[in-house]
Design a protein around this motif. Structure first.
Motif, PDB file in Angstrom:
ATOM      1  N   PHE A 345       2.625   4.640   3.848  1.00  0.00           N
ATOM      2  CA  PHE A 345       3.041   3.762   4.935  1.00  0.00           C
ATOM      3  C   PHE A 345       2.519   2.347   4.715  1.00  0.00           C
ATOM      4  CE2 PHE A 345       2.911   1.840   9.124  1.00  0.00           C
ATOM      5  CZ  PHE A 345       4.117   2.230   9.673  1.00  0.00           C
ATOM      6  N   MET A 346       1.313   2.233   4.158  1.00  0.00           N
ATOM      7  CA  MET A 346       0.738   0.909   3.917  1.00  0.00           C
ATOM      8  C   MET A 346       1.286   0.255   2.657  1.00  0.00           C
ATOM      9  SD  MET A 346      -3.236   1.725   5.038  1.00  0.00           S
ATOM     10  CE  MET A 346      -3.802   0.068   4.584  1.00  0.00           C
ATOM     11  N   GLY A 347       2.087   0.990   1.893  1.00  0.00           N
ATOM     12  CA  GLY A 347       2.662   0.421   0.681  1.00  0.00           C
ATOM     13  C   GLY A 347       1.812   0.589  -0.550  1.00  0.00           C
ATOM     14  N   ASP A 348       0.727   1.360  -0.463  1.00  0.00           N
ATOM     15  CA  ASP A 348      -0.181   1.545  -1.601  1.00  0.00           C
ATOM     16  C   ASP A 348       0.154   2.781  -2.421  1.00  0.00           C
ATOM     17  OD1 ASP A 348      -1.832  -0.722  -0.982  1.00  0.00           O
ATOM     18  OD2 ASP A 348      -2.650   0.434   0.687  1.00  0.00           O
ATOM     19  N   ALA A 349       1.218   3.476  -2.072  1.00  0.00           N
ATOM     20  CA  ALA A 349       1.708   4.624  -2.845  1.00  0.00           C
ATOM     21  C   ALA A 349       3.223   4.652  -2.699  1.00  0.00           C
ATOM     22  CB  ALA A 349       1.077   5.931  -2.355  1.00  0.00           C
ATOM     23  N   GLN A 384      -8.985   2.551   5.227  1.00  0.00           N
ATOM     24  CA  GLN A 384      -8.043   1.765   4.434  1.00  0.00           C
ATOM     25  C   GLN A 384      -7.874   0.326   4.922  1.00  0.00           C
ATOM     26  OE1 GLN A 384      -8.281   3.690   1.818  1.00  0.00           O
ATOM     27  NE2 GLN A 384      -6.149   3.227   1.282  1.00  0.00           N
ATOM     28  N   ILE A 385      -8.264   0.034   6.169  1.00  0.00           N
ATOM     29  CA  ILE A 385      -8.172  -1.353   6.648  1.00  0.00           C
ATOM     30  C   ILE A 385      -9.519  -2.058   6.573  1.00  0.00           C
ATOM     31  CG2 ILE A 385      -6.224  -0.865   8.172  1.00  0.00           C
ATOM     32  CD1 ILE A 385      -8.128  -0.714  10.505  1.00  0.00           C
ATOM     33  N   THR A 386     -10.543  -1.356   6.113  1.00  0.00           N
ATOM     34  CA  THR A 386     -11.867  -1.961   5.966  1.00  0.00           C
ATOM     35  C   THR A 386     -12.038  -2.467   4.536  1.00  0.00           C
ATOM     36  OG1 THR A 386     -12.787  -0.456   7.639  1.00  0.00           O
ATOM     37  CG2 THR A 386     -14.347  -1.565   6.174  1.00  0.00           C
ATOM     38  N   ASP A 387     -12.327  -3.768   4.408  1.00  0.00           N
ATOM     39  CA  ASP A 387     -12.485  -4.409   3.084  1.00  0.00           C
ATOM     40  C   ASP A 387     -11.280  -4.101   2.201  1.00  0.00           C
ATOM     41  OD1 ASP A 387     -14.922  -5.346   3.934  1.00  0.00           O
ATOM     42  OD2 ASP A 387     -16.081  -3.755   2.986  1.00  0.00           O
ATOM     43  N   ASN A 388     -10.092  -4.284   2.750  1.00  0.00           N
ATOM     44  CA  ASN A 388      -8.859  -3.961   2.030  1.00  0.00           C
ATOM     45  C   ASN A 388      -8.661  -4.916   0.858  1.00  0.00           C
ATOM     46  OD1 ASN A 388      -5.814  -4.269   1.496  1.00  0.00           O
ATOM     47  ND2 ASN A 388      -5.902  -2.421   2.751  1.00  0.00           N
ATOM     48  N   THR A 389      -8.596  -4.361  -0.344  1.00  0.00           N
ATOM     49  CA  THR A 389      -8.408  -5.166  -1.566  1.00  0.00           C
ATOM     50  C   THR A 389      -7.115  -4.784  -2.274  1.00  0.00           C
ATOM     51  OG1 THR A 389      -9.733  -3.557  -2.808  1.00  0.00           O
ATOM     52  CG2 THR A 389     -10.884  -5.466  -1.891  1.00  0.00           C
ATOM     53  N   SER A 391      -3.402  -4.694  -3.811  1.00  0.00           N
ATOM     54  CA  SER A 391      -2.560  -5.692  -4.469  1.00  0.00           C
ATOM     55  C   SER A 391      -1.321  -5.997  -3.632  1.00  0.00           C
ATOM     56  CB  SER A 391      -2.139  -5.191  -5.858  1.00  0.00           C
ATOM     57  OG  SER A 391      -1.456  -3.942  -5.752  1.00  0.00           O
ATOM     58  N   LYS A 392      -1.008  -5.134  -2.665  1.00  0.00           N
ATOM     59  CA  LYS A 392       0.114  -5.367  -1.769  1.00  0.00           C
ATOM     60  C   LYS A 392      -0.315  -6.332  -0.673  1.00  0.00           C
ATOM     61  CE  LYS A 392       2.631  -2.279  -3.909  1.00  0.00           C
ATOM     62  NZ  LYS A 392       3.822  -2.646  -4.690  1.00  0.00           N
ATOM     63  N   GLN A 393       0.432  -7.410  -0.526  1.00  0.00           N
ATOM     64  CA  GLN A 393       0.020  -8.470   0.377  1.00  0.00           C
ATOM     65  C   GLN A 393      -0.051  -8.009   1.834  1.00  0.00           C
ATOM     66  OE1 GLN A 393       2.398 -11.970   0.002  1.00  0.00           O
ATOM     67  NE2 GLN A 393       1.128 -13.201   1.377  1.00  0.00           N
ATOM     68  N   ASP A 394       0.862  -7.123   2.229  1.00  0.00           N
ATOM     69  CA  ASP A 394       0.905  -6.714   3.634  1.00  0.00           C
ATOM     70  C   ASP A 394       0.272  -5.349   3.862  1.00  0.00           C
ATOM     71  OD1 ASP A 394       2.794  -5.255   2.282  1.00  0.00           O
ATOM     72  OD2 ASP A 394       4.308  -5.353   3.861  1.00  0.00           O
ATOM     73  N   SER A 395      -0.512  -4.849   2.928  1.00  0.00           N
ATOM     74  CA  SER A 395      -1.104  -3.518   3.067  1.00  0.00           C
ATOM     75  C   SER A 395      -1.998  -3.435   4.290  1.00  0.00           C
ATOM     76  CB  SER A 395      -1.905  -3.160   1.808  1.00  0.00           C
ATOM     77  OG  SER A 395      -2.667  -1.983   2.008  1.00  0.00           O
ATOM     78  N   CYS A 396      -2.917  -4.363   4.449  1.00  0.00           N
ATOM     79  CA  CYS A 396      -3.855  -4.302   5.571  1.00  0.00           C
ATOM     80  C   CYS A 396      -3.122  -4.491   6.899  1.00  0.00           C
ATOM     81  CB  CYS A 396      -4.935  -5.371   5.406  1.00  0.00           C
ATOM     82  SG  CYS A 396      -6.340  -5.166   6.529  1.00  0.00           S
ATOM     83  N   GLN A 397      -2.144  -5.369   6.912  1.00  0.00           N
ATOM     84  CA  GLN A 397      -1.377  -5.590   8.140  1.00  0.00           C
ATOM     85  C   GLN A 397      -0.632  -4.327   8.558  1.00  0.00           C
ATOM     86  OE1 GLN A 397       2.406  -7.986   8.201  1.00  0.00           O
ATOM     87  NE2 GLN A 397       1.137  -9.382   9.413  1.00  0.00           N
ATOM     88  N   ARG A 398      -0.003  -3.654   7.591  1.00  0.00           N
ATOM     89  CA  ARG A 398       0.699  -2.410   7.907  1.00  0.00           C
ATOM     90  C   ARG A 398      -0.294  -1.316   8.322  1.00  0.00           C
ATOM     91  NH1 ARG A 398       6.117  -1.998   5.919  1.00  0.00           N
ATOM     92  NH2 ARG A 398       5.865   0.266   5.772  1.00  0.00           N
ATOM     93  N   GLY A 399      -1.502  -1.349   7.764  1.00  0.00           N
ATOM     94  CA  GLY A 399      -2.516  -0.388   8.180  1.00  0.00           C
ATOM     95  C   GLY A 399      -2.907  -0.577   9.636  1.00  0.00           C
TER      96      GLY A 399
END
Length: 716
Positions: A345-349, A384-389, A391-399
């Protein structure tokens, strides 16, 4: 079940050989198949709950709904809520088709044509389970100042203990009515001078017998006697039991649990209270004894560098085990699948052919079907939203938006709640941190879910796209009497009570007693079916359910109780009540036809009310005979000729011309209030336009399509 068949080499060609295998198969079916050993009854709840069936089994009751299955043509049953018999105090039938389940912390109201059979079956189960139970449930709070007494809250499950001395060579006793009573001298389960002896939350003491009643044994594992990491396994095992959640959740009443590490032993540094790190310290797997995110560390230095902080930070690699210490392999597998869904959902897979909506619905359904996994889900998203590093720009936002959605649907346990709330508050209140707004919204959603139970209808693709785009609200039309429209901003967790409070605030009503007199109705089938909404019904759930009904739907705001006196200062208040009362007045509901000629006083009252109606339309001219006829109830108008009515109305014209339309409506309400013994006759309910369904006697329960839905709306 498949594993059991494989283990015993069973198939359709081989009959069962031994009785033990037969019993094992039946036991496995009873424990793992949710509704297989249940008796099903047709039942409905409030609009928005989606309840269609009630299942009663040997372990408790389940609220069910038929949903479309993947392969089954007829669909499959989905469990909406489950309650064990340990949670049910008793069942009553307020009316013929109404069931009221009184639980430890709430009431569940259902409607069923077979309510009597349901009550009989549930009573039999509860009675049987209570026979040899060593447990009681508190029916009232008991919070004594004396530390020797056992303190508890309403709904707590107390384990009765034998009246034996706690240690060899010691006697346990208490002072009852200024007399020392030794517990070992009292008869177990006897009157005991009105006192019982039991344990709860690791504390032992005596308490008054009248504050408890017998209860079925709770369906959770026995907590370990010594505090430690074993408690986490008990937390995970407390599946779908409110009593178990309270047993574990009231941790504040017991001594704090210290985490131990291999290097620091009992001298581990105490963490700030109610942080996610403190929760991880108490309930996460030991970071020194598990692979971190699937990577097996080979060096001793690498293992020693692993910390709990690492377990609460973003990772690019799927987990191999759950974060919370779960001993069950099936739960571990479920946790790893859940984490993969979070990453997708966050785009990391990669989605692998699924849509965002598919991933989200699977995640929400997993949390809905397995309450024990909800804390794990929250911990995974927070990780997954803590110290999010990423490579997907919107990963933390989607989290964060995933966390926003989850908080709207499922609550966390009482154990995790203060830690999760502290996490959200730290983000929303710390200057300079990103995502402050959505963190505050997540906290509000969580509080709403704990109070009202959470959303039930899965989000539509349109709602999900709006939330992913940062739009968390929509405009919804509500109709007030007289065609008045109000377009209100409805958020993800807005319930009917919020709408009532917002419209009441616009009418300058701020007291809770006033809120109780107004109800939201949902109208379907072009006005043919009208149902009151439960105050806990989520508006977006109702909208999602009603959008599937042919002919559309409308949401009405109406007053149904009339205890509070009229107020005449607020223009919206006056207009709304004028529009609701006027049709009933013109139908003659507030007056009776005199046996003889109407009295002069009655003629003057009715003619003045007619003149006020004319001015309320902002008319200055003298009304015609036809208009006067429209302003007077038909049964009264027929008692006198039209010209006489016109002359009577014209006598009040000069007085009413000086009023504004608002003042005319206010005077109409005030005069109507004084003309009648009460604003509305106590045996009559206002007639809503196009209301064609019947009512059960005068309880005010509205029946829709032959079945009652929604909370009983009390007749004024």
């Amino acid at each position: 079940m498949k594993a059991l068949f494989a283990q015993n080499q069973l198939d359709t060609q081989r009959p069962l050989v031994t009785e033990s295998v037969k019993r094992a198969v039946v036991s496995a079916a009873r424990d793992t198949w949710e509704v297989y050993f249940s008796r099903l009854f047709p039942a409905t709840g409030s609009v928005g709950t989606g309840v269609q069936l009630l299942a009663v089994s040997h372990v408790g009751i389940k609220l069910l709904r038929m949903v479309k299955g993947g392969q089954e043509a007829g669909g499959q049953l989905r469990v909406l809520r489950a309650y064990s018999f340990a949670d049910i105090l008793f069942v009553t039938m307020p009316s013929q088709n109404m069931l009221e389940f009184n639980l430890a912390s709430e009431k569940v109201i259902l409607f069923s044509a077979r309510a009597h059979q349901v009550k009989t079956l549930v009573d039999d189960f509860i009675l049987e389970l209570k026979k040899d139970s060593d447990y009681v449930v508190a029916v009232r709070n008991f919070l004594p100042e004396d530390p020797a007494l056992l303190a508890f809250h309403k709904g707590d499950i107390i384990h009765l203990q034998p009246l034996e001395p706690p240690r060899v060579g010691y006697s346990a006793g208490c002072v009852v009515r200024k007399k020392v009573v030794y517990l070992e001298e009292l008869r177990r389960r006897g009157p005991d001078f009105g006192w019982r002896f039991g344990t709860i939350h690791g504390r032992v003491g005596h308490f008054p017998s009248e504050l408890v009643q017998p209860a079925a044994a709770p369906d959770f594992l026995q907590l370990p006697a010594e505090p430690g990491r074993g408690r986490a396994a008990a937390v995970a095992a407390a599946v779908a039991s409110a009593a178990a959640a309270q047993e574990v959740g009231r941790r504040r009443e017991g001594p704090p649990v210290r985490a131990r590490s291999a290097d620091h032993g009992e001298d581990a540094l105490a963490l700030p209270p109610y942080t996610m790190l403190e929760f991880a310290q108490k309930y996460f797997r030991d970071p020194q004894r598990r692979p971190q995110d699937g990577l097996r560390l080979k060096s001793k230095e690498a293992r020693e560098s692993r910390t709990l902080e690492d377990m609460l930070c973003f990772t690019k690699t799927p987990l191999q085990e759950s974060l919370i210490e779960l001993s069950d392999n099936s739960l571990n597998k479920m946790a790893t699948d859940m984490f993969l869904a979070v990453m997708r959902f966050m785009g990391d897979a990669p989605l692998k052919g699924q849509s965002d909506l598919d991933v989200l619905c699977n995640l929400l359904k997993l949390c809905g079907d397995h309450e024990v996994m909800r804390d794990e889900c929250y911990c995974q998203v927070v990780k997954q939203i803590t110290d999010n590093t990423s490579s997907k720009q919107d990963s933390c936002q989607r989290g964060w938006r995933l966390l926003y959605i989850v908080t709207a649907y499922h609550s966390c346990s009482e154990v995790l709640h203060p830690h999760l709330t502290r996490f959200l508050q730290d983000v929303s209140r710390t200057p300079g941190l990103p995502f402050q707004g959505i963190a505050k919204a997540c906290e509000q959603n969580l509080q709403k879910t704990l109070r009202f139970g959470g959303r039930l209808e899965l989000p539509s693709s349109i709602e999900l796209r709006a939330m992913l785009a940062g739009r968390s609200s929509k405009r919804q039309l509500f109709l007030l009497p007289g065609g008045l429209e109000r377009h209100l901003k409805i958020k993800t967790c807005t319930v009917a009570l919020d709408v009532v409070e917002e419209i009441c605030a616009e009418m300058a009503l701020t007291r809770p007693e006033a809120f109780n007199e107004y109800v939201i109705f949902v109208v379907t089938n072009r006005g043919q079916h009208v149902c009151p909404l439960s105050r806990h019904a989520y508006i977006l759930d109702v909208a999602s359910e009603m959008e599937q009904v042919d002919g559309g739907y409308m949401l009405w705001f109406r007053r149904v109780l009339w205890d509070q006196p009229f107020k005449f200062e607020n223009e919206l208040y006056v207009t709304m009540h004028y529009n609701q009362v006027l049709p009933d007045y013109l139908k003659g509901l507030f007056s009776s036809v005199p046996a003889s000629q109407p009295s002069e006083q009655l003629l003057q009252q009715v003619s003045k009310l007619a003149s006020l109606q004319h001015r309320a339309k902002d008319h200055f001219y003298l009304p015609s005979v036809r208009e006067v006829q429209e302003y007077i109830p038909a049964q009264l108008y027929r008692t006198t000729v039209g010209s006489t009515w016109l002359n009577l109305v014209s006598q009040h014209r000069q007085q009413t011309q000086a009023l504004s339309p608002h003042q005319a409506r206010a005077q109409f309400l005030e005069l109507q209030q004084h003309c009648c013994a009460s604003p509305l006759h106590p045996c009559r309910q206002p007639q809503w336009p196009q209301l064609s369904q019947h009512r059960d006697s005068w309880t005010g329960t509205v029946s829709c399509g032959g079945r009652a839905r929604g909370e009983p709306a009390q007749c004024p």
